[in-house]
Design a protein around this motif. Structure first.
Motif, PDB file in Angstrom:
ATOM      1  N   ILE A  98       1.010  -1.210  -0.033  1.00 46.91           N
ATOM      2  CA  ILE A  98      -0.291   0.244  -0.080  1.00 46.91           C
ATOM      3  C   ILE A  98       1.318   1.317  -0.465  1.00 46.91           C
ATOM      4  CG2 ILE A  98      -1.429   1.415   1.027  1.00 46.91           C
ATOM      5  CD1 ILE A  98      -3.021  -1.220   2.417  1.00 46.91           C
ATOM      6  N   ILE A  99       2.527   0.981   0.721  1.00 49.40           N
ATOM      7  CA  ILE A  99       2.699   1.981   0.763  1.00 49.40           C
ATOM      8  C   ILE A  99       3.779   2.627  -0.642  1.00 49.40           C
ATOM      9  CG2 ILE A  99       4.686   3.122   1.890  1.00 49.40           C
ATOM     10  CD1 ILE A  99       3.982   1.830   4.358  1.00 49.40           C
ATOM     11  N   ILE A 100       3.677   1.428  -1.718  1.00 51.81           N
ATOM     12  CA  ILE A 100       4.446   1.594  -2.060  1.00 51.81           C
ATOM     13  C   ILE A 100       3.975   2.141  -3.063  1.00 51.81           C
ATOM     14  CG2 ILE A 100       5.911   0.571  -4.428  1.00 51.81           C
ATOM     15  CD1 ILE A 100       6.499  -1.174  -2.597  1.00 51.81           C
ATOM     16  N   ILE A 101       2.218   1.509  -3.259  1.00 55.01           N
ATOM     17  CA  ILE A 101       1.601   2.496  -4.194  1.00 55.01           C
ATOM     18  C   ILE A 101       1.052   3.385  -4.321  1.00 55.01           C
ATOM     19  CG2 ILE A 101      -0.796   1.968  -4.972  1.00 55.01           C
ATOM     20  CD1 ILE A 101      -0.559  -0.820  -4.862  1.00 55.01           C
ATOM     21  N   CYS A 102       0.756   3.989  -3.397  1.00 56.27           N
ATOM     22  CA  CYS A 102       0.029   5.334  -2.979  1.00 56.27           C
ATOM     23  C   CYS A 102       1.642   6.231  -2.802  1.00 56.27           C
ATOM     24  CB  CYS A 102       0.008   5.834  -1.593  1.00 56.27           C
ATOM     25  SG  CYS A 102      -1.559   4.717  -0.825  1.00 56.27           S
ATOM     26  N   SER A 103       2.594   5.821  -2.411  1.00 55.24           N
ATOM     27  CA  SER A 103       4.220   7.099  -2.829  1.00 55.24           C
ATOM     28  C   SER A 103       4.364   7.020  -4.073  1.00 55.24           C
ATOM     29  CB  SER A 103       5.142   6.025  -1.933  1.00 55.24           C
ATOM     30  OG  SER A 103       5.043   5.825  -0.721  1.00 55.24           O
ATOM     31  N   LEU A 104       4.058   5.929  -5.385  1.00 57.21           N
ATOM     32  CA  LEU A 104       4.516   5.977  -6.303  1.00 57.21           C
ATOM     33  C   LEU A 104       3.578   6.573  -7.087  1.00 57.21           C
ATOM     34  CD1 LEU A 104       5.888   2.221  -7.305  1.00 57.21           C
ATOM     35  CD2 LEU A 104       7.632   4.674  -7.082  1.00 57.21           C
ATOM     36  N   SER A 105       2.380   6.876  -6.796  1.00 54.02           N
ATOM     37  CA  SER A 105       1.304   7.402  -7.705  1.00 54.02           C
ATOM     38  C   SER A 105       1.511   8.967  -7.168  1.00 54.02           C
ATOM     39  CB  SER A 105      -0.583   7.130  -6.594  1.00 54.02           C
ATOM     40  OG  SER A 105      -0.287   6.037  -6.739  1.00 54.02           O
ATOM     41  N   ASP A 106       1.589   9.239  -6.084  1.00 57.66           N
ATOM     42  CA  ASP A 106       1.600  10.474  -5.702  1.00 57.66           C
ATOM     43  C   ASP A 106       3.088  11.007  -6.291  1.00 57.66           C
ATOM     44  OD1 ASP A 106      -0.222  11.155  -4.163  1.00 57.66           O
ATOM     45  OD2 ASP A 106       0.545  11.441  -2.155  1.00 57.66           O
ATOM     46  N   ILE A 107       4.397  10.672  -5.780  1.00 61.08           N
ATOM     47  CA  ILE A 107       5.291  10.829  -7.473  1.00 61.08           C
ATOM     48  C   ILE A 107       5.087  11.222  -8.435  1.00 61.08           C
ATOM     49  CG2 ILE A 107       7.699  10.291  -8.341  1.00 61.08           C
ATOM     50  CD1 ILE A 107       8.387   8.387  -5.677  1.00 61.08           C
ATOM     51  N   LEU A 108       4.631  10.343  -9.135  1.00 59.04           N
ATOM     52  CA  LEU A 108       3.748  10.387 -10.714  1.00 59.04           C
ATOM     53  C   LEU A 108       2.739  11.817 -10.923  1.00 59.04           C
ATOM     54  CD1 LEU A 108       3.152   9.346 -13.545  1.00 59.04           C
ATOM     55  CD2 LEU A 108       1.070   7.957 -12.547  1.00 59.04           C
ATOM     56  N   SER A 123       5.470  12.566   0.835  1.00 55.11           N
ATOM     57  CA  SER A 123       4.187  11.859   0.827  1.00 55.11           C
ATOM     58  C   SER A 123       4.711  10.175   1.138  1.00 55.11           C
ATOM     59  CB  SER A 123       4.219  11.445  -1.189  1.00 55.11           C
ATOM     60  OG  SER A 123       3.467  12.944  -0.914  1.00 55.11           O
ATOM     61  N   VAL A 124       6.375   9.967   0.741  1.00 55.47           N
ATOM     62  CA  VAL A 124       6.245   8.610   1.123  1.00 55.47           C
ATOM     63  C   VAL A 124       6.647   8.627   2.551  1.00 55.47           C
ATOM     64  CG1 VAL A 124       8.422   7.254   0.451  1.00 55.47           C
ATOM     65  CG2 VAL A 124       8.252   8.447  -1.277  1.00 55.47           C
ATOM     66  N   THR A 125       7.491   9.882   2.765  1.00 61.36           N
ATOM     67  CA  THR A 125       7.592   9.829   4.607  1.00 61.36           C
ATOM     68  C   THR A 125       6.058   9.399   5.775  1.00 61.36           C
ATOM     69  OG1 THR A 125       9.477  10.992   4.507  1.00 61.36           O
ATOM     70  CG2 THR A 125       8.360  10.808   6.797  1.00 61.36           C
ATOM     71  N   TRP A 126       5.102  10.325   4.988  1.00 60.21           N
ATOM     72  CA  TRP A 126       3.772  10.917   5.532  1.00 60.21           C
ATOM     73  C   TRP A 126       3.050   8.716   5.520  1.00 60.21           C
ATOM     74  CZ3 TRP A 126       0.766  12.031   9.194  1.00 60.21           C
ATOM     75  CH2 TRP A 126      -0.246  11.712   8.709  1.00 60.21           C
ATOM     76  N   PHE A 127       2.871   8.442   4.090  1.00 58.67           N
ATOM     77  CA  PHE A 127       1.955   6.908   4.158  1.00 58.67           C
ATOM     78  C   PHE A 127       3.101   6.422   4.749  1.00 58.67           C
ATOM     79  CE2 PHE A 127       1.448   9.357  -0.233  1.00 58.67           C
ATOM     80  CZ  PHE A 127       0.175   9.106   0.164  1.00 58.67           C
ATOM     81  N   THR A 128       4.558   6.232   4.439  1.00 59.88           N
ATOM     82  CA  THR A 128       5.143   4.758   5.585  1.00 59.88           C
ATOM     83  C   THR A 128       5.496   5.203   7.625  1.00 59.88           C
ATOM     84  OG1 THR A 128       6.602   4.908   3.744  1.00 59.88           O
ATOM     85  CG2 THR A 128       7.624   4.343   6.314  1.00 59.88           C
ATOM     86  N   LEU A 129       4.783   6.084   7.572  1.00 58.69           N
ATOM     87  CA  LEU A 129       4.637   7.070   9.543  1.00 58.69           C
ATOM     88  C   LEU A 129       3.368   5.749   9.471  1.00 58.69           C
ATOM     89  CD1 LEU A 129       6.095  10.411   9.834  1.00 58.69           C
ATOM     90  CD2 LEU A 129       7.219   7.548  10.717  1.00 58.69           C
ATOM     91  N   LEU A 130       2.456   6.771   8.458  1.00 56.63           N
ATOM     92  CA  LEU A 130       1.262   5.995   9.217  1.00 56.63           C
ATOM     93  C   LEU A 130       0.525   4.515   8.215  1.00 56.63           C
ATOM     94  CD1 LEU A 130      -2.120   6.988   9.462  1.00 56.63           C
ATOM     95  CD2 LEU A 130      -1.783   7.312   7.597  1.00 56.63           C
ATOM     96  N   GLY A 131       0.979   4.118   7.921  1.00 59.35           N
ATOM     97  CA  GLY A 131       1.307   2.325   7.117  1.00 59.35           C
ATOM     98  C   GLY A 131       1.593   1.909   8.846  1.00 59.35           C
ATOM     99  N   TYR A 132       3.189   2.144   8.938  1.00 62.54           N
ATOM    100  CA  TYR A 132       4.042   1.419   9.510  1.00 62.54           C
ATOM    101  C   TYR A 132       3.795   1.966  10.995  1.00 62.54           C
ATOM    102  CZ  TYR A 132       6.442  -1.265   6.074  1.00 62.54           C
ATOM    103  OH  TYR A 132       6.715  -1.953   4.766  1.00 62.54           O
TER     104      TYR A 132
END
Length: 205
Positions: free
Chosen positions: A40-50, A157-166
């Motif tokens: 989930i973190i990878i999908i959300c992060s890559l989507s935001d980066i795109l 984005s990557v930082t937030w999704f990682t903190l929220l998920g894990y």
């Protein structure tokens, strides 16, 4: 490196992404269940980066000239949120067991991927925030500076999704009480219904 541009991009995106929303609620719930969190973190992060990269390259201007496209995401997103809200309400009314992360996963990998993508790309505000707003702000930095701004935005984005998920797993002790789990599901249901309503009746294009 243009450090001021990186910091500006990070803070701008952090202020947008940390607000309570449908995507964050979904990530929190899956994080509590430890259900494909990394994916989930990878999908959300890559989507935001795109999306952020697209905004910086100017694609956001094309989106602005296609109100019909935003309308499609507006009503499609509202329908999706309402349906997810109904499922959360059903869980809130029927759940009697405490959260047990060691149980069999509640959703398949494919379902998680599709749901995650829907929360991301069926939300018209994600295009307004990333491709248009962040893309527009990046133009304040000359030359390569806008890409340093984008770098900071992507890092947020990557930082937030990682903190929220894990980070959600640290809340698991609170969810050993069935009532707490019911309250979370009820909150998610109300949030989804509210966001669906706002998309239909209070969106501006």
């Amino acid at each position: 490196m243009n450090l001021s541009a990186v910091i500006s991009g990070f803070l701008t995106t952090a202020s947008l992404i940390m607000a309570i929303g449908a995507q964050n609620a979904f990530i929190l719930r899956q994080g509590l269940q430890q259900n494909f969190v990394g994916l989930i973190i990878i999908i959300c992060s890559l989507s935001d980066i795109l999306l952020i990269s697209s905004g910086i390259t100017g694609i956001g201007k094309i989106v602005q000239t296609c109100p019909q496209l935003l309308q499609f995401f507006r009503y499609g997103g509202a329908l999706f949120l309402a349906a997810y809200g109904l499922m959360a309400a059903k869980r809130a009314l029927s759940t009697v067991e405490t959260l047990n992360p060691t149980k069999e996963k509640t959703a398949s990998r494919n379902k998680i991927i599709l749901t995650c993508l829907a929360f991301t790309f069926l939300n018209p505000h994600v295009y307004l925030d990333t491709m248009i707003l962040i893309g527009s702000i990046s133009t304040r930095f000359a030359g390569i500076g806008k890409w340093f701004f984008g770098m900071g935005a992507c890092m947020a984005s990557v930082t937030w999704f990682t903190l929220l998920g894990y980070g959600a797993k640290f809340l698991q002790p609170f969810f050993q009480n069935p009532l707490t789990w019911k309250l979370l599901e009820g909150f998610i249901a109300l949030l989804m219904f509210f966001l669906s309503y706002m998309l239909i009746f209070h969106s501006t294009n």
